[in-house]
Design a protein around this motif. Structure first.
Motif, PDB file in Angstrom:
ATOM      1  N   ILE A 100       0.842  -1.207   0.000  1.00 29.99           N
ATOM      2  CA  ILE A 100       0.000   0.000   0.000  1.00 29.99           C
ATOM      3  C   ILE A 100       0.874   1.253   0.000  1.00 29.99           C
ATOM      4  O   ILE A 100       0.610   2.211  -0.741  1.00 29.99           O
ATOM      5  CB  ILE A 100      -0.967  -0.015   1.198  1.00 29.99           C
ATOM      6  CG1 ILE A 100      -2.004  -1.126   1.020  1.00 29.99           C
ATOM      7  CG2 ILE A 100      -1.636   1.344   1.392  1.00 29.99           C
ATOM      8  CD1 ILE A 100      -2.767  -1.479   2.288  1.00 29.99           C
ATOM      9  N   ALA A 101       1.925   1.247   0.804  1.00 36.42           N
ATOM     10  CA  ALA A 101       2.830   2.398   0.861  1.00 36.42           C
ATOM     11  C   ALA A 101       3.551   2.591  -0.471  1.00 36.42           C
ATOM     12  O   ALA A 101       3.692   3.723  -0.946  1.00 36.42           O
ATOM     13  CB  ALA A 101       3.830   2.224   1.995  1.00 36.42           C
TER      14      ALA A 101
ATOM     15  N   VAL B  93       2.512   1.684  -3.489  1.00 39.36           N
ATOM     16  CA  VAL B  93       1.556   2.197  -4.475  1.00 39.36           C
ATOM     17  C   VAL B  93       1.314   3.691  -4.251  1.00 39.36           C
ATOM     18  O   VAL B  93       1.285   4.479  -5.207  1.00 39.36           O
ATOM     19  CB  VAL B  93       0.235   1.394  -4.429  1.00 39.36           C
ATOM     20  CG1 VAL B  93      -0.858   2.070  -5.236  1.00 39.36           C
ATOM     21  CG2 VAL B  93       0.465  -0.030  -4.924  1.00 39.36           C
ATOM     22  N   SER B  94       1.174   4.094  -3.010  1.00 43.30           N
ATOM     23  CA  SER B  94       0.951   5.518  -2.700  1.00 43.30           C
ATOM     24  C   SER B  94       2.153   6.366  -3.097  1.00 43.30           C
ATOM     25  O   SER B  94       2.009   7.441  -3.690  1.00 43.30           O
ATOM     26  CB  SER B  94       0.667   5.691  -1.207  1.00 43.30           C
ATOM     27  OG  SER B  94      -0.475   4.970  -0.840  1.00 43.30           O
ATOM     28  N   TRP B  95       3.351   5.873  -2.773  1.00 47.99           N
ATOM     29  CA  TRP B  95       4.571   6.609  -3.109  1.00 47.99           C
ATOM     30  C   TRP B  95       4.733   6.717  -4.619  1.00 47.99           C
ATOM     31  O   TRP B  95       5.040   7.784  -5.151  1.00 47.99           O
ATOM     32  CB  TRP B  95       5.768   5.907  -2.469  1.00 47.99           C
ATOM     33  CG  TRP B  95       7.083   6.606  -2.617  1.00 47.99           C
ATOM     34  CD1 TRP B  95       7.304   7.946  -2.784  1.00 47.99           C
ATOM     35  CD2 TRP B  95       8.374   5.994  -2.603  1.00 47.99           C
ATOM     36  NE1 TRP B  95       8.665   8.196  -2.877  1.00 47.99           N
ATOM     37  CE2 TRP B  95       9.331   7.019  -2.761  1.00 47.99           C
ATOM     38  CE3 TRP B  95       8.807   4.685  -2.459  1.00 47.99           C
ATOM     39  CZ2 TRP B  95      10.700   6.769  -2.789  1.00 47.99           C
ATOM     40  CZ3 TRP B  95      10.174   4.433  -2.470  1.00 47.99           C
ATOM     41  CH2 TRP B  95      11.103   5.461  -2.624  1.00 47.99           C
TER      42      TRP B  95
ATOM     43  N   ALA C 119       2.419   6.536  -6.931  1.00 48.19           N
ATOM     44  CA  ALA C 119       1.400   7.437  -7.489  1.00 48.19           C
ATOM     45  C   ALA C 119       1.888   8.887  -7.398  1.00 48.19           C
ATOM     46  O   ALA C 119       1.791   9.654  -8.361  1.00 48.19           O
ATOM     47  CB  ALA C 119       0.075   7.262  -6.755  1.00 48.19           C
ATOM     48  N   GLY C 120       2.439   9.240  -6.257  1.00 50.80           N
ATOM     49  CA  GLY C 120       2.948  10.594  -6.083  1.00 50.80           C
ATOM     50  C   GLY C 120       4.165  10.887  -6.934  1.00 50.80           C
ATOM     51  O   GLY C 120       4.279  11.953  -7.542  1.00 50.80           O
TER      52      GLY C 120
ATOM     53  N   LEU D 248       0.933  17.131  -2.012  1.00 45.64           N
ATOM     54  CA  LEU D 248       1.271  15.812  -2.550  1.00 45.64           C
ATOM     55  C   LEU D 248       2.559  15.302  -1.932  1.00 45.64           C
ATOM     56  O   LEU D 248       2.648  14.151  -1.502  1.00 45.64           O
ATOM     57  CB  LEU D 248       1.383  15.875  -4.077  1.00 45.64           C
ATOM     58  CG  LEU D 248       1.786  14.590  -4.790  1.00 45.64           C
ATOM     59  CD1 LEU D 248       0.774  13.481  -4.536  1.00 45.64           C
ATOM     60  CD2 LEU D 248       1.930  14.856  -6.288  1.00 45.64           C
TER      61      LEU D 248
ATOM     62  N   ILE E 101       1.407  12.812   1.179  1.00 49.48           N
ATOM     63  CA  ILE E 101       1.317  11.481   0.581  1.00 49.48           C
ATOM     64  C   ILE E 101       2.700  10.886   0.333  1.00 49.48           C
ATOM     65  O   ILE E 101       3.029   9.817   0.856  1.00 49.48           O
ATOM     66  CB  ILE E 101       0.500  11.517  -0.737  1.00 49.48           C
ATOM     67  CG1 ILE E 101      -0.935  11.951  -0.438  1.00 49.48           C
ATOM     68  CG2 ILE E 101       0.532  10.159  -1.439  1.00 49.48           C
ATOM     69  CD1 ILE E 101      -1.781  12.224  -1.659  1.00 49.48           C
ATOM     70  N   MET E 102       3.502  11.563  -0.475  1.00 55.44           N
ATOM     71  CA  MET E 102       4.754  10.957  -0.937  1.00 55.44           C
ATOM     72  C   MET E 102       5.755  10.669   0.182  1.00 55.44           C
ATOM     73  O   MET E 102       6.259   9.551   0.277  1.00 55.44           O
ATOM     74  CB  MET E 102       5.405  11.854  -1.989  1.00 55.44           C
ATOM     75  CG  MET E 102       4.696  11.866  -3.317  1.00 55.44           C
ATOM     76  SD  MET E 102       5.418  13.044  -4.488  1.00 55.44           S
ATOM     77  CE  MET E 102       7.081  12.428  -4.639  1.00 55.44           C
TER      78      MET E 102
ATOM     79  N   ALA F 206       4.579   8.007   2.695  1.00 57.10           N
ATOM     80  CA  ALA F 206       4.546   6.714   2.012  1.00 57.10           C
ATOM     81  C   ALA F 206       5.957   6.181   1.778  1.00 57.10           C
ATOM     82  O   ALA F 206       6.196   4.979   1.909  1.00 57.10           O
ATOM     83  CB  ALA F 206       3.789   6.828   0.694  1.00 57.10           C
TER      84      ALA F 206
ATOM     85  N   THR G 172       7.327   2.748   3.267  1.00 54.72           N
ATOM     86  CA  THR G 172       7.888   1.799   2.312  1.00 54.72           C
ATOM     87  C   THR G 172       9.250   1.311   2.783  1.00 54.72           C
ATOM     88  O   THR G 172       9.538   0.111   2.769  1.00 54.72           O
ATOM     89  CB  THR G 172       8.007   2.444   0.913  1.00 54.72           C
ATOM     90  OG1 THR G 172       6.702   2.739   0.434  1.00 54.72           O
ATOM     91  CG2 THR G 172       8.728   1.537  -0.060  1.00 54.72           C
TER      92      THR G 172
END
Length: 151
Positions: free
Chosen positions: A22-23, A25-27, A29-30, A61, A65-66, A69, A73
């Motif tokens: 999940i982390a 994917v979030s990283w 995406a950012g 962002l 988020i980034m 994440a 990660t």
């Protein structure tokens, strides 16, 4: 104390993988979106309302988020590398090297967000498009190493 117990049990391993995934994917995406935002921001007049809106989006962002994440990660990724693979395997070493490169790119993007916030960006939109391609190559390499484990 509960965290120490959980981190030490085999039952935690699938949960750690899920949190790590999940982390990641979030990283990712950012890290995919931010260079695109910076590229679009490049074309705006400094001090305009559009430029100020982009500054807020870029900062949120990165900070909301980034960066969190990326930290999650790294924490769970290192734990998984230790617990699941004892840091062995050439593919794992190569993956960690690529993640270090991706983390360096994250730092570069964080600096870019600061430069844009100060209206001192001197890069062209094409620079940010090229950077998008570089980060995609890193992501493709990381995913390939994790799935295929070629060595």
């Amino acid at each position: 104390m509960l965290l120490l117990f959980l981190f030490g049990t085999d039952a935690f391993y699938p949960w750690a993988k899920a949190i790590h995934f999940i982390a990641v994917v979030s990283w990712m995406a950012g890290i995919i979106c931010l260079p695109l935002l910076l590229g679009y921001h490049t074309g705006l007049t400094k001090g305009s309302s559009g430029s100020e809106t982009f500054k807020v989006m870029e900062r949120r962002l990165l900070r909301a988020i980034m960066t969190p994440a990326m930290i999650v990660t790294w924490i769970f990724g290192l734990w998984l590398a230790w617990k699941g693979f004892a840091f062995s395997g050439g593919w794992l070493h190569a993956k960690i090297a690529l993640v270090v490169c991706l983390s360096g790119l994250h730092g570069y993007l964080a600096g870019a967000v600061r430069r844009f916030a100060a209206d001192t960006n001197d890069k062209l939109a094409s620079h940010w498009r090229i950077l998008s391609a570089v980060q995609m190559v890193l992501i493709i390499g990381i995913v390939t190493l994790v799935v295929v484990k070629p060595f």
